[in-house]
Write a protein that holds these residues in place. Sequence first.
Motif, mmCIF file in Angstrom:
data_model
loop_
_atom_site.group_PDB
_atom_site.id
_atom_site.type_symbol
_atom_site.label_atom_id
_atom_site.label_comp_id
_atom_site.label_asym_id
_atom_site.label_seq_id
_atom_site.Cartn_x
_atom_site.Cartn_y
_atom_site.Cartn_z
ATOM 1 N N SER A 1 3.242 63.118 64.765
ATOM 2 C CA SER A 1 2.551 63.866 63.716
ATOM 3 C C SER A 1 1.048 63.893 63.948
ATOM 4 C CB SER A 1 2.847 63.227 62.352
ATOM 5 O OG SER A 1 2.104 63.863 61.329
ATOM 6 N N MET A 2 0.418 64.958 63.466
ATOM 7 C CA MET A 2 -1.028 65.033 63.325
ATOM 8 C C MET A 2 -1.336 65.473 61.905
ATOM 9 S SD MET A 2 -2.430 66.795 66.825
ATOM 10 C CE MET A 2 -2.125 66.055 68.442
ATOM 11 N N GLU A 3 -2.458 64.995 61.380
ATOM 12 C CA GLU A 3 -2.851 65.385 60.030
ATOM 13 C C GLU A 3 -4.365 65.513 59.958
ATOM 14 O OE1 GLU A 3 -3.235 61.232 57.593
ATOM 15 O OE2 GLU A 3 -1.205 61.929 57.980
ATOM 16 N N ALA A 4 -4.810 66.152 58.874
ATOM 17 C CA ALA A 4 -6.255 66.328 58.687
ATOM 18 C C ALA A 4 -6.549 66.506 57.205
ATOM 19 C CB ALA A 4 -6.750 67.549 59.468
ATOM 20 N N THR A 5 -7.800 66.264 56.855
ATOM 21 C CA THR A 5 -8.302 66.594 55.518
ATOM 22 C C THR A 5 -9.382 67.647 55.733
ATOM 23 O OG1 THR A 5 -7.900 64.305 54.869
ATOM 24 C CG2 THR A 5 -9.215 65.651 53.368
ATOM 25 N N ARG A 6 -8.984 68.910 55.559
ATOM 26 C CA ARG A 6 -9.826 70.023 55.982
ATOM 27 C C ARG A 6 -10.666 70.618 54.856
ATOM 28 N NH1 ARG A 6 -11.577 70.936 60.428
ATOM 29 N NH2 ARG A 6 -11.385 73.210 60.321
ATOM 30 N N LEU A 7 -10.058 70.828 53.691
ATOM 31 C CA LEU A 7 -10.750 71.601 52.658
ATOM 32 C C LEU A 7 -10.905 70.890 51.326
ATOM 33 C CD1 LEU A 7 -9.123 75.130 53.219
ATOM 34 C CD2 LEU A 7 -11.169 74.152 54.302
ATOM 35 N N ARG A 8 -10.117 69.859 51.062
ATOM 36 C CA ARG A 8 -10.184 69.187 49.770
ATOM 37 C C ARG A 8 -10.951 67.867 49.897
ATOM 38 N NH1 ARG A 8 -9.351 73.821 48.828
ATOM 39 N NH2 ARG A 8 -7.237 74.670 48.609
ATOM 40 N N ASP A 9 -11.688 67.549 48.862
ATOM 41 C CA ASP A 9 -12.461 66.307 48.846
ATOM 42 C C ASP A 9 -11.573 65.184 48.316
ATOM 43 O OD1 ASP A 9 -14.429 64.404 48.879
ATOM 44 O OD2 ASP A 9 -15.422 65.103 47.042
ATOM 45 N N ILE A 10 -10.684 64.682 49.198
ATOM 46 C CA ILE A 10 -9.739 63.624 48.840
ATOM 47 C C ILE A 10 -9.635 62.644 50.003
ATOM 48 C CG2 ILE A 10 -8.388 65.031 47.233
ATOM 49 C CD1 ILE A 10 -6.357 65.494 49.487
ATOM 50 N N THR B 1 -3.884 73.776 51.319
ATOM 51 C CA THR B 1 -5.157 74.455 51.573
ATOM 52 C C THR B 1 -5.057 75.980 51.574
ATOM 53 O OG1 THR B 1 -4.737 74.314 53.962
ATOM 54 C CG2 THR B 1 -6.005 72.517 52.957
ATOM 55 N N VAL B 2 -3.884 76.517 51.263
ATOM 56 C CA VAL B 2 -3.670 77.961 51.375
ATOM 57 C C VAL B 2 -4.430 78.702 50.273
ATOM 58 C CG1 VAL B 2 -1.950 79.790 51.327
ATOM 59 C CG2 VAL B 2 -1.431 77.621 52.450
ATOM 60 N N TYR B 3 -5.099 79.771 50.635
ATOM 61 C CA TYR B 3 -5.833 80.603 49.674
ATOM 62 C C TYR B 3 -5.066 81.891 49.424
ATOM 63 C CZ TYR B 3 -9.501 83.451 47.601
ATOM 64 O OH TYR B 3 -10.212 84.257 46.750
ATOM 65 N N PRO B 4 -4.973 82.371 48.182
ATOM 66 C CA PRO B 4 -5.510 81.772 46.956
ATOM 67 C C PRO B 4 -4.455 81.054 46.110
ATOM 68 C CG PRO B 4 -5.001 84.063 46.556
ATOM 69 C CD PRO B 4 -4.571 83.770 47.971
ATOM 70 N N TRP C 1 1.147 75.545 50.489
ATOM 71 C CA TRP C 1 0.831 75.759 49.084
ATOM 72 C C TRP C 1 -0.671 75.662 48.828
ATOM 73 C CZ3 TRP C 1 4.942 72.454 45.993
ATOM 74 C CH2 TRP C 1 6.166 73.141 46.003
ATOM 75 N N ASN C 2 -1.021 75.955 47.594
ATOM 76 C CA ASN C 2 -2.410 75.807 47.152
ATOM 77 C C ASN C 2 -2.511 74.753 46.063
ATOM 78 O OD1 ASN C 2 -4.410 76.617 44.768
ATOM 79 N ND2 ASN C 2 -5.338 77.212 46.704
ATOM 80 N N ARG C 3 -3.367 73.789 46.288
ATOM 81 C CA ARG C 3 -3.799 72.865 45.239
ATOM 82 C C ARG C 3 -5.319 72.793 45.351
ATOM 83 N NH1 ARG C 3 0.632 73.729 44.136
ATOM 84 N NH2 ARG C 3 2.316 72.332 43.502
ATOM 85 N N GLY C 4 -6.005 73.463 44.442
ATOM 86 C CA GLY C 4 -7.454 73.529 44.506
ATOM 87 C C GLY C 4 -8.101 72.204 44.169
ATOM 88 N N GLN C 5 -9.409 72.142 44.369
ATOM 89 C CA GLN C 5 -10.120 70.896 44.101
ATOM 90 C C GLN C 5 -9.985 70.484 42.647
ATOM 91 O OE1 GLN C 5 -11.508 69.032 46.576
ATOM 92 N NE2 GLN C 5 -11.679 67.446 45.001
ATOM 93 N N GLU C 6 -9.888 71.476 41.761
ATOM 94 C CA GLU C 6 -9.755 71.152 40.340
ATOM 95 C C GLU C 6 -8.467 70.394 40.051
ATOM 96 O OE1 GLU C 6 -7.958 75.185 41.069
ATOM 97 O OE2 GLU C 6 -9.819 74.155 41.636
#
Length: 336
Positions: free
Chosen positions: A197-206, A231-234, A151-156
Amino acid sequence: MNFAIIGCGFIAKKHAQAIENIPNAKLIAVCDKYPDAMDFYVENYNATAYVDSIEMLKDSRIDIVCICTPSGFHAAVAEEVAVAKKHIVLEKPIAMTIRETNRIINAAESNNVKLTIVHPNRFRTVVQEVKKILNEDLLGKISHANCLVNWNRGQEYYDQASWRGTKAHDGGVLMNQAIHNLDLLLWFMGKPKEIFSMEATRLRDIEAEDVSTGIIRFENGALANVQASTTVYPKNFEESITIFGEKGTIKIGGTNALFFEKLEVKDLDETEISRIISKVEKDPWGPPGHQRIIEEMILAIENNKKPSVTGQDGKQALELVLAFYKSAESKEIVSL
């Protein structure tokens, strides 16, 4: 029955609408530390506004309280509600830790009140049909499953409130978005035994993860792949669960896992398969999930039975998320 809502953010409106749609149910009170957040409910539902939950809970007319606060506050609020002898409808996740979860469950049990957790996707038409097929053992022995939430959840989205994306009060994509799908996976597949499991924080500032991937081995030996991201666009791309059995393959998918993308079952003829697919396509969402959760709670109170989604159900979903987190941190297989 009379309802109150604690926490008047976005999700509270779904609760209010659900209550309004149920005969003989009424929203009479709301509580939030920000008075402006309650204006909508005062104006549209004639609810009494409180900034102090303890004061609100003194109202003997209130039967059921919907808790819609940030997740990190669930335990403290649920204990207050239980002590006040009000039944509890609690938003997912049940809590952020097992210790907090046990506090909630114990408070409900010791005060003899009902507790249900909002996992509304169980009531979607396609999900109900999959559950029937599995209950009738039409797939036979299950080999493995895939569970995807891209899904997409943008920084906003995360910037709307300071608690979003924090590990203490919100969690990441597993705790917030994919926990619904993990609940369904458990409902379909049974108890998990091992997780990696593996995880990452790739694109969001959280603080928490915005992408995660993992593997589950269930007690029955079946395996499952889980992938989740915001992180999916758009925009939202997919939500799906696929189950592979010795006598059939089922995939529910689309943007919100609402339709059959694959329904091939050895002991279902083409006429029956067409009927099931047509039933889903005519009413994919079914009755609103929050409404069904609340209706089931009312029935549980009236008939003195367990709600459809119990505190233990909520605990099992949380245990799975926390096992994913533990495995990603330790880089080891975690046993449950």
